[in-house]
Design a protein around this motif. Structure first.
Motif, PDB file in Angstrom:
ATOM      1  N   ARG A  33       1.402  -0.823  -0.257  1.00 45.62           N
ATOM      2  CA  ARG A  33       0.157  -0.528   0.385  1.00 45.62           C
ATOM      3  C   ARG A  33       1.018   1.021  -0.509  1.00 45.62           C
ATOM      4  O   ARG A  33       1.856   1.252   0.893  1.00 45.62           O
ATOM      5  CB  ARG A  33      -0.984   0.442   1.616  1.00 45.62           C
ATOM      6  CG  ARG A  33      -1.585   1.257   1.091  1.00 45.62           C
ATOM      7  CD  ARG A  33      -2.918   1.086   2.805  1.00 45.62           C
ATOM      8  NE  ARG A  33      -3.509  -0.189   2.549  1.00 45.62           N
ATOM      9  CZ  ARG A  33      -4.391  -1.000   3.774  1.00 45.62           C
ATOM     10  NH1 ARG A  33      -4.608  -0.179   4.440  1.00 45.62           N
ATOM     11  NH2 ARG A  33      -4.946  -2.003   3.006  1.00 45.62           N
ATOM     12  N   PRO A  34       0.241   1.876  -0.393  1.00 46.37           N
ATOM     13  CA  PRO A  34       1.694   3.422  -1.020  1.00 46.37           C
ATOM     14  C   PRO A  34       1.392   4.038   0.690  1.00 46.37           C
ATOM     15  O   PRO A  34       2.356   4.762   0.282  1.00 46.37           O
ATOM     16  CB  PRO A  34       1.002   4.322  -2.694  1.00 46.37           C
ATOM     17  CG  PRO A  34       1.049   2.522  -3.440  1.00 46.37           C
ATOM     18  CD  PRO A  34      -0.097   1.792  -1.958  1.00 46.37           C
ATOM     19  N   ALA A  35       0.292   4.557   1.327  1.00 48.82           N
ATOM     20  CA  ALA A  35      -0.489   5.007   1.801  1.00 48.82           C
ATOM     21  C   ALA A  35       0.996   4.681   2.624  1.00 48.82           C
ATOM     22  O   ALA A  35       1.210   5.355   3.949  1.00 48.82           O
ATOM     23  CB  ALA A  35      -1.411   5.081   2.315  1.00 48.82           C
ATOM     24  N   SER A  36       0.714   3.658   3.199  1.00 51.23           N
ATOM     25  CA  SER A  36       1.860   2.975   4.701  1.00 51.23           C
ATOM     26  C   SER A  36       3.509   3.777   4.149  1.00 51.23           C
ATOM     27  O   SER A  36       3.542   4.167   5.091  1.00 51.23           O
ATOM     28  CB  SER A  36       2.454   1.564   4.625  1.00 51.23           C
ATOM     29  OG  SER A  36       0.171   0.809   4.525  1.00 51.23           O
ATOM     30  N   TRP A  37       4.222   3.121   3.046  1.00 56.56           N
ATOM     31  CA  TRP A  37       5.527   4.130   2.563  1.00 56.56           C
ATOM     32  C   TRP A  37       5.215   5.476   2.986  1.00 56.56           C
ATOM     33  O   TRP A  37       6.508   6.384   3.287  1.00 56.56           O
ATOM     34  CB  TRP A  37       6.056   4.018   1.721  1.00 56.56           C
ATOM     35  CG  TRP A  37       5.470   1.956   1.038  1.00 56.56           C
ATOM     36  CD1 TRP A  37       5.159   0.896   0.530  1.00 56.56           C
ATOM     37  CD2 TRP A  37       7.061   1.327   1.933  1.00 56.56           C
ATOM     38  NE1 TRP A  37       5.677  -0.253   0.939  1.00 56.56           N
ATOM     39  CE2 TRP A  37       6.818   0.443   1.801  1.00 56.56           C
ATOM     40  CE3 TRP A  37       8.078   1.476   3.184  1.00 56.56           C
ATOM     41  CZ2 TRP A  37       7.597  -1.145   1.659  1.00 56.56           C
ATOM     42  CZ3 TRP A  37       9.378   0.669   3.097  1.00 56.56           C
ATOM     43  CH2 TRP A  37       8.664  -0.540   2.369  1.00 56.56           C
ATOM     44  N   LEU A  38       4.361   6.099   2.869  1.00 54.21           N
ATOM     45  CA  LEU A  38       4.091   7.780   2.559  1.00 54.21           C
ATOM     46  C   LEU A  38       3.940   7.836   4.059  1.00 54.21           C
ATOM     47  O   LEU A  38       4.907   9.172   4.572  1.00 54.21           O
ATOM     48  CB  LEU A  38       3.119   8.089   1.841  1.00 54.21           C
ATOM     49  CG  LEU A  38       2.733   9.860   1.928  1.00 54.21           C
ATOM     50  CD1 LEU A  38       3.775  10.316   1.384  1.00 54.21           C
ATOM     51  CD2 LEU A  38       1.004   9.743   1.338  1.00 54.21           C
ATOM     52  N   LEU A  39       3.713   7.353   5.160  1.00 54.74           N
ATOM     53  CA  LEU A  39       3.601   7.641   6.661  1.00 54.74           C
ATOM     54  C   LEU A  39       4.312   7.351   7.634  1.00 54.74           C
ATOM     55  O   LEU A  39       5.049   8.335   7.698  1.00 54.74           O
ATOM     56  CB  LEU A  39       2.044   6.296   7.120  1.00 54.74           C
ATOM     57  CG  LEU A  39       0.822   6.914   6.729  1.00 54.74           C
ATOM     58  CD1 LEU A  39      -0.073   6.162   7.188  1.00 54.74           C
ATOM     59  CD2 LEU A  39       0.163   8.611   7.252  1.00 54.74           C
ATOM     60  N   ALA A  63       7.408   7.293   5.655  1.00 51.58           N
ATOM     61  CA  ALA A  63       8.668   8.793   5.176  1.00 51.58           C
ATOM     62  C   ALA A  63       8.166  10.274   5.648  1.00 51.58           C
ATOM     63  O   ALA A  63       8.997  10.413   6.746  1.00 51.58           O
ATOM     64  CB  ALA A  63       8.466   9.104   3.483  1.00 51.58           C
ATOM     65  N   ILE A  64       6.892  10.665   6.650  1.00 50.74           N
ATOM     66  CA  ILE A  64       6.764  11.487   6.693  1.00 50.74           C
ATOM     67  C   ILE A  64       7.166  11.702   8.179  1.00 50.74           C
ATOM     68  O   ILE A  64       7.643  12.526   8.814  1.00 50.74           O
ATOM     69  CB  ILE A  64       5.498  11.237   6.811  1.00 50.74           C
ATOM     70  CG1 ILE A  64       4.239  12.287   5.482  1.00 50.74           C
ATOM     71  CG2 ILE A  64       4.679  12.640   7.875  1.00 50.74           C
ATOM     72  CD1 ILE A  64       2.654  12.601   5.037  1.00 50.74           C
ATOM     73  N   ALA A  65       6.609  10.472   8.825  1.00 46.50           N
ATOM     74  CA  ALA A  65       7.003   9.875  10.287  1.00 46.50           C
ATOM     75  C   ALA A  65       8.838   9.860  10.451  1.00 46.50           C
ATOM     76  O   ALA A  65       9.725  10.750  11.298  1.00 46.50           O
ATOM     77  CB  ALA A  65       6.421   8.693  10.368  1.00 46.50           C
ATOM     78  N   VAL A  66       9.622  10.033   9.574  1.00 43.05           N
ATOM     79  CA  VAL A  66      11.379   9.765   9.220  1.00 43.05           C
ATOM     80  C   VAL A  66      11.579  11.061   8.918  1.00 43.05           C
ATOM     81  O   VAL A  66      12.491  11.503  10.375  1.00 43.05           O
ATOM     82  CB  VAL A  66      11.595   8.796   8.710  1.00 43.05           C
ATOM     83  CG1 VAL A  66      13.243   9.198   8.201  1.00 43.05           C
ATOM     84  CG2 VAL A  66      11.503   7.277   8.849  1.00 43.05           C
ATOM     85  N   ALA A  67      10.623  11.476   8.048  1.00 42.30           N
ATOM     86  CA  ALA A  67      11.256  12.906   8.327  1.00 42.30           C
ATOM     87  C   ALA A  67      11.299  14.057   8.891  1.00 42.30           C
ATOM     88  O   ALA A  67      11.428  15.223   9.268  1.00 42.30           O
ATOM     89  CB  ALA A  67      10.307  13.210   6.782  1.00 42.30           C
ATOM     90  N   LEU A  68       9.712  13.515  10.138  1.00 41.64           N
ATOM     91  CA  LEU A  68       9.474  14.604  10.791  1.00 41.64           C
ATOM     92  C   LEU A  68      10.564  14.534  12.058  1.00 41.64           C
ATOM     93  O   LEU A  68      10.961  15.045  12.469  1.00 41.64           O
ATOM     94  CB  LEU A  68       8.126  14.685  11.451  1.00 41.64           C
ATOM     95  CG  LEU A  68       7.088  14.822  10.607  1.00 41.64           C
ATOM     96  CD1 LEU A  68       5.751  14.018  11.480  1.00 41.64           C
ATOM     97  CD2 LEU A  68       6.561  16.081  10.239  1.00 41.64           C
ATOM     98  N   ALA A  69      10.683  13.145  12.442  1.00 43.73           N
ATOM     99  CA  ALA A  69      11.812  13.328  13.020  1.00 43.73           C
ATOM    100  C   ALA A  69      13.537  13.782  12.876  1.00 43.73           C
ATOM    101  O   ALA A  69      13.737  14.090  13.832  1.00 43.73           O
ATOM    102  CB  ALA A  69      12.240  11.657  13.428  1.00 43.73           C
TER     103      ALA A  69
END
Length: 273
Positions: A15-21, A23-29
């Protein structure tokens, strides 16, 4: 149940949404824990993060820095993942299709929860991994020695992060089952995590003693207390030593179990249509 777990894991991975989430979590961290504080230090400018001195960005603070976002911002990303994993079956009207293949409702639900737990661990490991790389690069740029946390402390931190992240994922799952949707559970979950619990802590608790006492039993403050007990910076939103680390771990684990059990009971008794 093992087949359901494998199926749900494959769905999450594809599911692309899983990888997007993720990526967002890693970027925010990376951005808020390391990039902005280091930019302030390197640039010699005064700002809201000027108390985040260089020693706090080095590898020996990896555990606390990695846990700091999970009580609120990074936890909200995992909550969204929990909603999508369970609530997507309602949005796509695929519950009946899944159940006609043979497994029971509880087997499918258990497979989803196990897949969510694995996904939560992957998010936590990714956050620790990017934090390790960022802290080493900062240490090298500033000619600082590299000292890693003790292995026991590192494993404890990863376990605590996994516990917090999985609890938020279970909250997303039970909201999805209770509301049989995606959008409304995501909205309510984010309002609670990003607004209500912060308003309770910052405004209501200092004014009303009973609110301060109630806070000690809520999931957010206990997640923040667990992160604080393991070294998360106290100026991070949602991180505060409201209760002791041991009590916080027990309460977070209890919420995880309750969320999972309530979701199972609702799914078993209610119409899935």
């Amino acid at each position: 149940m093992s087949r359901s777990f494998r199926a749900e894991t494959i769905k999450l991975v594809r599911r692309p949404a899983s990888w997007l989430l993720l990526a967002i979590a890693v970027a925010l961290a990376l951005i808020f824990t390391y990039l902005f504080p280091y930019a302030s230090i390197a640039g010699g400018t005064d700002g809201p993060n000027d108390d985040r001195t260089l020693p706090m960005l080095l590898p020996d603070h990896l555990v606390g820095n990695s846990l700091g976002g999970l009580p609120v911002f990074l936890g909200s990303i995992v909550l969204i993942l929990g909603v999508l994993t369970v609530g997507g079956e309602y949005g796509w009207a695929t519950w009946k299709t899944v159940l006609t293949q043979g497994p029971s409702r509880l087997e499918v639900y258990a497979g989803k929860l196990l897949a969510l737990a694995a996904a939560a661990l992957a998010v936590v490991l990714a956050i620790f991994g990017v934090g390790a790389v960022a802290s080493v690069l900062i240490a090298a740029a500033e000619s600082q020695p590299v000292h890693w946390p003790a292995l026991g402390n590192l494993l404890t931190g990863i376990g605590a992060g996994w516990l917090i992240a999985t609890m938020w994922a279970m909250l997303g799952a039970v909201l999805a089952v209770a509301l049989r949707a995606v959008a409304l559970p995501v909205g309510l979950g984010l309002v609670w995590m990003l607004a209500v619990q912060n308003l309770l802590a910052a405004i209501a608790a200092p004014l009303l003693d009973w609110v301060a006492q109630v806070q000690k039993g809520l999931p957010g403050p206990n997640a923040g207390s667990l992160a604080a007990a393991l070294g998360a910076p106290g100026d991070t939103p949602g991180v505060a030593s409201t209760v002791g680390g041991g009590q916080a771990a027990v309460v977070v684990a209890a919420y995880l179990i309750v969320f999972a059990a309530v979701g199972a009971a609702l799914l078993r008794r209610r119409d899935i249509g």
